[in-house]
Design a protein around this motif. Structure first.
Motif, PDB file in Angstrom:
ATOM      1  N   LEU A  77      36.911  35.844  48.110  1.00  0.00           N
ATOM      2  CA  LEU A  77      37.379  36.463  49.351  1.00  0.00           C
ATOM      3  C   LEU A  77      37.765  35.404  50.374  1.00  0.00           C
ATOM      4  CD1 LEU A  77      37.524  39.408  50.409  1.00  0.00           C
ATOM      5  CD2 LEU A  77      35.279  39.042  51.406  1.00  0.00           C
ATOM      6  N   VAL A  78      36.942  34.367  50.455  1.00  0.00           N
ATOM      7  CA  VAL A  78      37.160  33.365  51.491  1.00  0.00           C
ATOM      8  C   VAL A  78      38.175  32.310  51.062  1.00  0.00           C
ATOM      9  CG1 VAL A  78      36.042  31.555  52.817  1.00  0.00           C
ATOM     10  CG2 VAL A  78      34.875  33.726  52.445  1.00  0.00           C
ATOM     11  N   LEU A  79      38.098  31.880  49.828  1.00  0.00           N
ATOM     12  CA  LEU A  79      38.918  30.732  49.412  1.00  0.00           C
ATOM     13  C   LEU A  79      40.253  31.133  48.788  1.00  0.00           C
ATOM     14  CD1 LEU A  79      36.277  28.252  47.948  1.00  0.00           C
ATOM     15  CD2 LEU A  79      37.237  28.356  50.242  1.00  0.00           C
ATOM     16  N   LEU A  80      40.361  32.378  48.302  1.00  0.00           N
ATOM     17  CA  LEU A  80      41.609  32.784  47.654  1.00  0.00           C
ATOM     18  C   LEU A  80      42.245  33.924  48.433  1.00  0.00           C
ATOM     19  CD1 LEU A  80      40.692  32.791  43.853  1.00  0.00           C
ATOM     20  CD2 LEU A  80      41.825  31.002  45.152  1.00  0.00           C
ATOM     21  N   GLY A  81      43.021  33.603  49.434  1.00  0.00           N
ATOM     22  CA  GLY A  81      43.671  34.642  50.212  1.00  0.00           C
ATOM     23  C   GLY A  81      44.906  35.180  49.506  1.00  0.00           C
ATOM     24  N   ASP A  82      45.521  34.354  48.694  1.00  0.00           N
ATOM     25  CA  ASP A  82      46.752  34.701  48.008  1.00  0.00           C
ATOM     26  C   ASP A  82      46.506  35.807  46.982  1.00  0.00           C
ATOM     27  OD1 ASP A  82      49.011  34.861  46.548  1.00  0.00           O
ATOM     28  OD2 ASP A  82      49.273  32.690  46.305  1.00  0.00           O
ATOM     29  N   PRO A  83      47.129  36.990  47.141  1.00  0.00           N
ATOM     30  CA  PRO A  83      46.876  38.087  46.207  1.00  0.00           C
ATOM     31  C   PRO A  83      47.237  37.729  44.764  1.00  0.00           C
ATOM     32  CG  PRO A  83      48.508  38.717  47.880  1.00  0.00           C
ATOM     33  CD  PRO A  83      48.034  37.354  48.229  1.00  0.00           C
ATOM     34  N   ASP A  84      48.139  36.780  44.573  1.00  0.00           N
ATOM     35  CA  ASP A  84      48.503  36.398  43.210  1.00  0.00           C
ATOM     36  C   ASP A  84      47.368  35.687  42.489  1.00  0.00           C
ATOM     37  OD1 ASP A  84      50.915  37.522  43.354  1.00  0.00           O
ATOM     38  OD2 ASP A  84      52.040  35.667  43.768  1.00  0.00           O
ATOM     39  N   LEU A  85      46.428  35.170  43.255  1.00  0.00           N
ATOM     40  CA  LEU A  85      45.327  34.434  42.639  1.00  0.00           C
ATOM     41  C   LEU A  85      44.044  35.257  42.587  1.00  0.00           C
ATOM     42  CD1 LEU A  85      45.795  30.978  44.405  1.00  0.00           C
ATOM     43  CD2 LEU A  85      46.782  31.753  42.261  1.00  0.00           C
ATOM     44  N   ALA A  86      44.076  36.478  43.142  1.00  0.00           N
ATOM     45  CA  ALA A  86      42.847  37.253  43.280  1.00  0.00           C
ATOM     46  C   ALA A  86      42.243  37.623  41.925  1.00  0.00           C
ATOM     47  CB  ALA A  86      43.134  38.514  44.075  1.00  0.00           C
ATOM     48  N   PRO A  87      40.952  37.466  41.798  1.00  0.00           N
ATOM     49  CA  PRO A  87      40.270  37.904  40.562  1.00  0.00           C
ATOM     50  C   PRO A  87      40.020  39.406  40.597  1.00  0.00           C
ATOM     51  CG  PRO A  87      38.679  36.911  42.053  1.00  0.00           C
ATOM     52  CD  PRO A  87      40.024  36.796  42.713  1.00  0.00           C
ATOM     53  N   MET A 105      47.165  44.011  38.411  1.00  0.00           N
ATOM     54  CA  MET A 105      45.890  44.229  37.731  1.00  0.00           C
ATOM     55  C   MET A 105      45.713  43.280  36.539  1.00  0.00           C
ATOM     56  SD  MET A 105      43.167  45.544  38.195  1.00  0.00           S
ATOM     57  CE  MET A 105      42.493  46.886  39.077  1.00  0.00           C
ATOM     58  N   GLY A 106      46.779  43.213  35.717  1.00  0.00           N
ATOM     59  CA  GLY A 106      46.701  42.310  34.560  1.00  0.00           C
ATOM     60  C   GLY A 106      46.554  40.867  35.023  1.00  0.00           C
ATOM     61  N   ARG A 107      47.321  40.540  36.046  1.00  0.00           N
ATOM     62  CA  ARG A 107      47.253  39.177  36.576  1.00  0.00           C
ATOM     63  C   ARG A 107      45.833  38.861  37.083  1.00  0.00           C
ATOM     64  NH1 ARG A 107      49.525  33.953  37.023  1.00  0.00           N
ATOM     65  NH2 ARG A 107      47.906  33.053  38.292  1.00  0.00           N
ATOM     66  N   SER A 108      45.187  39.848  37.714  1.00  0.00           N
ATOM     67  CA  SER A 108      43.869  39.570  38.268  1.00  0.00           C
ATOM     68  C   SER A 108      42.839  39.359  37.148  1.00  0.00           C
ATOM     69  CB  SER A 108      43.423  40.703  39.191  1.00  0.00           C
ATOM     70  OG  SER A 108      43.114  41.859  38.452  1.00  0.00           O
ATOM     71  N   PHE A 109      43.034  40.061  36.021  1.00  0.00           N
ATOM     72  CA  PHE A 109      42.138  39.818  34.886  1.00  0.00           C
ATOM     73  C   PHE A 109      42.306  38.371  34.413  1.00  0.00           C
ATOM     74  CE2 PHE A 109      40.911  39.765  30.458  1.00  0.00           C
ATOM     75  CZ  PHE A 109      39.753  40.526  30.454  1.00  0.00           C
ATOM     76  N   ILE A 110      43.564  37.965  34.276  1.00  0.00           N
ATOM     77  CA  ILE A 110      43.824  36.581  33.855  1.00  0.00           C
ATOM     78  C   ILE A 110      43.240  35.599  34.877  1.00  0.00           C
ATOM     79  CG2 ILE A 110      45.656  34.877  33.444  1.00  0.00           C
ATOM     80  CD1 ILE A 110      47.342  37.236  32.370  1.00  0.00           C
ATOM     81  N   ASN A 111      43.426  35.934  36.178  1.00  0.00           N
ATOM     82  CA  ASN A 111      42.866  35.064  37.206  1.00  0.00           C
ATOM     83  C   ASN A 111      41.355  34.917  37.049  1.00  0.00           C
ATOM     84  OD1 ASN A 111      45.304  34.589  38.385  1.00  0.00           O
ATOM     85  ND2 ASN A 111      45.103  36.202  39.931  1.00  0.00           N
ATOM     86  N   SER A 112      40.694  36.034  36.785  1.00  0.00           N
ATOM     87  CA  SER A 112      39.241  35.979  36.610  1.00  0.00           C
ATOM     88  C   SER A 112      38.885  35.017  35.485  1.00  0.00           C
ATOM     89  CB  SER A 112      38.684  37.373  36.294  1.00  0.00           C
ATOM     90  OG  SER A 112      38.470  38.083  37.490  1.00  0.00           O
ATOM     91  N   VAL A 113      39.632  35.115  34.378  1.00  0.00           N
ATOM     92  CA  VAL A 113      39.366  34.209  33.259  1.00  0.00           C
ATOM     93  C   VAL A 113      39.641  32.762  33.680  1.00  0.00           C
ATOM     94  CG1 VAL A 113      40.064  33.571  30.926  1.00  0.00           C
ATOM     95  CG2 VAL A 113      39.855  35.982  31.548  1.00  0.00           C
ATOM     96  N   LEU A 114      40.765  32.564  34.368  1.00  0.00           N
ATOM     97  CA  LEU A 114      41.146  31.204  34.766  1.00  0.00           C
ATOM     98  C   LEU A 114      40.149  30.602  35.754  1.00  0.00           C
ATOM     99  CD1 LEU A 114      45.030  31.331  35.180  1.00  0.00           C
ATOM    100  CD2 LEU A 114      43.670  30.362  33.319  1.00  0.00           C
ATOM    101  N   ILE A 115      39.521  31.462  36.530  1.00  0.00           N
ATOM    102  CA  ILE A 115      38.515  30.949  37.473  1.00  0.00           C
ATOM    103  C   ILE A 115      37.200  30.696  36.741  1.00  0.00           C
ATOM    104  CG2 ILE A 115      37.075  31.571  39.448  1.00  0.00           C
ATOM    105  CD1 ILE A 115      39.525  33.170  40.487  1.00  0.00           C
ATOM    106  N   PHE A 125      43.067  26.969  42.323  1.00  0.00           N
ATOM    107  CA  PHE A 125      42.059  27.123  41.279  1.00  0.00           C
ATOM    108  C   PHE A 125      41.091  25.949  41.289  1.00  0.00           C
ATOM    109  CE2 PHE A 125      45.149  30.054  39.173  1.00  0.00           C
ATOM    110  CZ  PHE A 125      44.311  31.150  39.144  1.00  0.00           C
ATOM    111  N   THR A 126      41.652  24.748  41.477  1.00  0.00           N
ATOM    112  CA  THR A 126      40.777  23.571  41.457  1.00  0.00           C
ATOM    113  C   THR A 126      39.712  23.690  42.539  1.00  0.00           C
ATOM    114  OG1 THR A 126      42.473  22.524  42.798  1.00  0.00           O
ATOM    115  CG2 THR A 126      42.416  21.931  40.473  1.00  0.00           C
ATOM    116  N   GLY A 127      40.121  24.182  43.698  1.00  0.00           N
ATOM    117  CA  GLY A 127      39.174  24.306  44.798  1.00  0.00           C
ATOM    118  C   GLY A 127      38.058  25.287  44.467  1.00  0.00           C
ATOM    119  N   ILE A 128      38.409  26.418  43.906  1.00  0.00           N
ATOM    120  CA  ILE A 128      37.380  27.419  43.634  1.00  0.00           C
ATOM    121  C   ILE A 128      36.496  26.999  42.457  1.00  0.00           C
ATOM    122  CG2 ILE A 128      38.614  28.998  42.084  1.00  0.00           C
ATOM    123  CD1 ILE A 128      37.443  31.261  43.954  1.00  0.00           C
ATOM    124  N   TRP A 129      37.060  26.246  41.514  1.00  0.00           N
ATOM    125  CA  TRP A 129      36.212  25.712  40.422  1.00  0.00           C
ATOM    126  C   TRP A 129      35.109  24.838  40.997  1.00  0.00           C
ATOM    127  CZ3 TRP A 129      40.894  23.657  37.157  1.00  0.00           C
ATOM    128  CH2 TRP A 129      41.517  24.744  36.522  1.00  0.00           C
TER     129      TRP A 129
END
Lengths: 308, 381, 308
Positions: free
Chosen positions: C246-256, C85-95, C170-174
């Motif tokens: 959903l489409v570009l980030l399959g890896d749960p570690d990167l999920a927002p 959960m914490g990681r996904s918050f950070i991911n959201s910020v990073l995205i 991340f670069t791809g989704i940016w």
């Protein structure tokens, strides 16, 4: 401008054009190509995929008729409710001192993700009247609790207890509920933009109208609405495009079940769940073609602005 | 400091010719005013000189440098805009110093020169303020300061006074003149207001419909306007025009109109002789039509009776709006005049100050230079 | 106004009476505005209150029956303790942050060229770019996915994690977010830029400014309202996006956040207490951003909606 080489503007636009070409233009063209190929994009099938949309051979897997009808409902109802509501609220909130607070309250749904919105509304629409807010209100007034998101019947069902068969497909309760959620989310957008336009109307003109003896309704009808017309057009076109492309809201609340699919969700299902790229692409092309008249409208408006 | 040369310059916007084959030299240190009605091409001329609009044909030289394709930023010109165009997000000091900073001047250099310019204009107190906190007059000064701090070769001013109130405009007019004298730089000044042109210019260039009408010192334009347009444009209130017919009578020529017959002064005779039997355009400035009771000396009088429409009392003078058989004209007479509206009055035209123009070409018909002798000129009602 | 005629002094009583009458007359106005504001807030407030209630309370009684002493922070604790959960918050910020910055940067360059550099075909190209506004996003996903699959660099991106480029990067989704936001961004900024006074741009050029200096020192500082409005919009859209992630980030570690909560919806089923808390956590940052910058909204949107 003098002394500027011809390629300088292109250099400034280059990153933007590259992104647009890669992510929007190329996929658009590719989708056209794919729409005349089979499910795995291997063999040419002509217009079969389009024919399937019209004939709806497999309504249990992908009900294209229902999706088209639902989308049409979205287009008409969503826009017809949101724009006037936003306009009225813009005028009303502009006259109270707590304008900012009132506008924020209505705008907040705009800042919420569709995922959060889905949680909110499933909770609001919960069947159990001691938990679901809406059903609590309905039962309070003597009504029967309703499965708002599942009920494909006409809205008359719970008012008059007439059967769902009396009203044709698209006027189904759960679709109307979804559109209501859409209105809830987008009214804030219409409100903020229209209210900003409203601030641009000179108070002198309004005062002149009052001196001429116009009442508030006449001012609204004959001064505010015509003056705001360009802004109203912008908001309307934006909302129409949104209604056509509507995806997230339906996807996260019902997932398109109970015949609430729209073209975009059906496209998604066909492409990513049923793995029929051809059928999906054809739906996407239909969607794009439906948007073209709106785009032309946008262009016409833009050109007249340029000429002015 | 530099001269400016327009060499056969033409500017077209699509089909529209904004400036047509302009040939004009602005000599070093001159204060040239480009004047004309709106749409005459004066602003386009200035913008081409500034490098903001490209020229369609011809060349422009600043000093000896041909600048046709030199971008604005490299022309070493400074311009004062009608809107002042102050950068709203910068303080007054930064506004003035922006050009120096861009040209790589050191911080201390910029500060020193900004302060000097501010002192010249009396705006030292305002350097920290933002433009929106300034009055119109103060903004105007900042715009001037932004121009002078750069010490450019040529100053361009585009209607810089039109956003000021009447009193401030007069005051700033003299200040700009003083500034020009002190700097000794070439000024090119665009205005539609001929009063500004007359009071400030060393030379005026009058433009109309993209064509240069006349260039010369203010007094020359006033006394010898080259055509009907210049005659009507320069001078306030505008010159009156009549359309008399030239008629020879022995050795003399007479101008006949509205039952009047005016004898042409001798020095005009050679020029008007070819027009015998034909109409011409006669121009008379309002200040050369007098109340017969208060005639100044040296007037060659021809009297006219006309109905007074309106009298405008200005205090030091009175304007009579007159009507003779449908021809309306204006006289600027002594305030002691007894003329009253709706009554007939007699006024006297000073024929020695008349102007004559060809009705077809609208060009000036020249008189001989010799002063007119006070020979018998009379008018018959 | 004639001097010497005494003007009757206005007395307190009539003024007060007038005030009462005016307030009475405005009562329907206040009722309407407050009514709408409350109606629009109810779903969100319901969510907020429920997120602080015991699971058993949520399941058996409505949020409107809650009392202060029954509220608890347990739900938030449980949600935040969820793995990722914490990681996904950070991911959201990073995205969200880089994607937003990228849109603003790239679009402002292109918008400057569209607004202030005349070139052949400028009007047409602008129309095409604005026209891309209507391309349904879902339509582009398959081609982009294929493109990304072909271009994926299977090495770990330093610092942020994920692949260097392509799928699960991340670069791809940016880039994807930047591209999808581009038509609107260019539209908004170009309209704002071209409403800046021409004189200012020309004055800067005469002051010796290059194209870049005009852009950087004059146009951008003067366009803060529009840049901020665009930034907020883009932030909200990117933060709230589900589909692209959903489409570009399959890896749960990167999920927002959005993706993570959607998964929660699946795994918790009707455990509303956790969904409500999670939804509110995901709404927190967008709401803060919205309220912090809302004053820019009006100015910025206005410029986008009506050409100045």
């Amino acid at each position: 401008m003098l002394g500027r080489r011809w390629w300088v503007p292109w250099l400034w636009m280059l990153p933007a054009l590259l992104l647009l070409a890669t992510f929007l233009v190329y996929p658009g063209i590719d989708t056209f190509r794919r729409s005349v190929l089979d499910a795995r994009s291997d063999g040419f099938v002509g217009l079969d995929n389009y024919q399937a949309i019209i004939e709806n051979p497999n309504p249990l897997v992908a009900d294209t008729h229902s999706a088209l009808a639902n989308n049409a409902m979205w287009l008409v109802l969503f826009t017809a409710v949101t724009v006037p509501l936003g306009l009225v609220l813009a005028v009303l909130t502009g006259r109270v001192r707590y304008e900012a607070a009132a506008k924020s309250a209505i705008f907040i749904p705009m800042a919420i993700s569709f995922v959060a919105a889905s949680v909110i509304w499933r909770f609001m629409l919960e069947f159990n009247p001691s938990v679901g807010t809406v059903n609590a209100v309905v039962t309070e007034f003597g009504g029967q609790p309703t499965a708002w998101l599942q009920d494909t019947g006409a809205p008359q069902t719970w008012l008059t207890e007439r059967g769902p068969d009396e009203i044709p497909g698209p006027v189904q309760l759960n679709n109307l509920v979804l559109i209501t959620v859409g209105v809830w989310m987008w009214t804030g957008f219409a409100l903020v933009v229209l209210s900003a336009g409203l601030k641009g109307i000179s108070t002198e003109m309004l005062e002149a109208a009052r001196v001429d003896g116009a009442n508030e309704w006449q001012i609204f009808r004959h001064i505010i609405v015509p003056t705001l017309r360009p802004v109203i057009v912008v908001v309307t076109v934006t909302l129409l495009i949104n209604a056509l492309k509507i995806f997230d809201l339906v996807w996260v609340i019902t997932g398109g079940r109970f015949q609430t699919d729209v073209v975009a969700t059906l496209f998604f299902k066909q492409s990513f769940i049923n793995r029929d790229f051809g059928a999906g692409a054809a739906l996407a092309v239909v969607l794009l073609l439906a948007v073209v008249p709106l785009m032309l409208l946008n262009i016409r408006r833009f050109q007249s602005e340029e000429a002015a | 400091m530099a001269r400016v040369l327009f060499d056969h310059v033409t500017k077209r916007f699509g089909e529209v010719v904004a400036v047509n084959d302009l040939n004009l030299e602005v000599t070093d240190g001159e204060f040239l005013v480009l004047v004309g009605p709106s749409g005459c091409g004066k602003s386009t001329t200035l913008r081409m000189l500034a490098g903001l609009d490209a020229i369609t044909e011809g060349s422009i030289y600043i000093g000896d440098r041909r600048v046709d394709n030199v971008p604005a930023k490299d022309r070493d010109l400074a311009m004062v805009f009608q809107s002042y165009a102050l950068y709203p997000h910068m303080s007054v000091g930064d506004n003035i110093g922006f050009g120096l900073k861009l040209r790589g001047a050191s911080k201390s250099q910029v500060r020193e020169r900004v302060e000097r310019a501010a002192e010249t204009l009396g705006i030292e107190e305002l350097l920290e303020r933002k433009p929106r906190a300034l009055s119109g007059g103060q903004r105007q000064r900042v715009a001037l300061g932004r121009a002078i701090v750069r010490e450019p070769e040529v100053f361009l001013l585009d209607e810089p006074l039109s956003n000021l109130d009447a009193k401030l405009r007069v005051q700033t007019r003299t200040e700009i003149s003083k500034l020009h004298r002190r700097l000794g730089t070439t000024f090119v000044y665009v205005t539609h207001d001929q009063v500004e042109a007359m009071t400030m210019a060393t030379r005026i260039a009058v433009l109309n419909l993209g064509l240069l009408q006349q260039v010369g010192p203010p007094q020359e334009l006033y006394e010898r306007p080259a055509n009907v347009f210049v005659a009507g444009f320069i001078g306030s209130p505008s010159m009156n025009f009549f359309q008399p017919v030239v008629r020879s009578e022995g050795e003399t020529l007479r101008l006949d109109m509205h039952g009047l017959s005016i004898e042409v002064p001798a020095r005009w005779v050679p020029g008007l002789l070819p027009y015998d039997g034909r109409p011409i355009v006669l121009g008379v400035r309002p200040e050369h039509i007098h109340d017969p009771a208060y005639l100044p000396s040296g007037v060659l009088p021809a009297s006219i009776r006309a109905t007074v429409d309106v009298t405008e009392l200005m205090g030091n003078e009175t304007f009579l709006h007159l009507d003779r058989e449908g021809t309306r004209f204006l006289a600027r007479v002594d305030p002691r005049t007894q003329a009253t509206p709706a009554q007939e009055a007699e006024v006297v035209i000073d024929v020695s100050r008349m102007h004559a123009f060809d009705p077809e070409t609208e060009q000036r018909i020249e008189a001989q230079a010799a002063p007119a002798e006070a020979s018998g000129t009379e008018a018959v009602s | 106004m004639s001097l010497g005629v005494p003007v009757p002094a206005r007395e307190g009583r009539p003024a007060l009476g007038y005030w009462f009458r005016a307030t009475w007359a405005r009562l329907p106005l206040h009722a309407a505005v407050i009514g709408f504001a409350v109606l629009w807030s109810v779903p969100t407030v319901a969510l907020l209150i429920s997120s602080f209630r015991e699971p058993s309370a949520i399941a058996s009684s409505g949020w409107w029956t809650a009392t202060v002493d029954t509220l608890t922070l347990d739900n938030y604790r449980t949600v935040l303790d969820q793995r990722g959960m914490g990681r996904s918050f950070i991911n959201s910020v990073l995205i969200t942050l880089p994607a937003t910055a990228l849109v603003v940067l790239v679009a402002s360059g292109a918008a400057y060229a569209f607004a202030w550099m005349p070139f052949r075909g400028r009007g047409l190209l602008f129309l095409v770019v604005v026209g891309l506004l209507v391309v349904p996003l879902q339509m582009t996903l398959i081609p982009v996915l294929r493109l990304y699959a072909a271009m994926t660099v299977n090495e770990e991106l330093p610092l942020l994690g994920g692949n260097v480029f392509g799928i699960n990067s991340f670069t791809g989704i940016w880039l994807a977010h930047a591209a999808y936001g581009m038509p609107f961004a260019i539209f908004l900024l170009r309209n704002f830029f071209s409403s800046l006074p021409r004189d200012l741009i020309e004055a800067a050029k005469l002051d010796g400014a290059s194209e870049w200096q005009v852009f950087w020192r004059i146009v951008l500082p003067l366009s803060v309202p529009a840049l901020a409005a665009l930034g907020i919009f883009q932030f909200l859209w990117t933060w709230n996006d589900l589909l692209i992630a959903l489409v570009l980030l399959g890896d749960p570690d990167l999920a927002p956040m959005t993706l993570r909560i959607t998964n929660l919806v699946g795994s918790f089923g009707s455990s509303y207490q956790l969904l409500t808390a999670a939804a509110f956590i995901s709404m927190a940052l967008p709401l803060v951003v919205f309220f912090a910058f809302q004053r820019f909204f009006v100015q910025g949107i206005l410029a986008g909606a009506t050409k100045g």
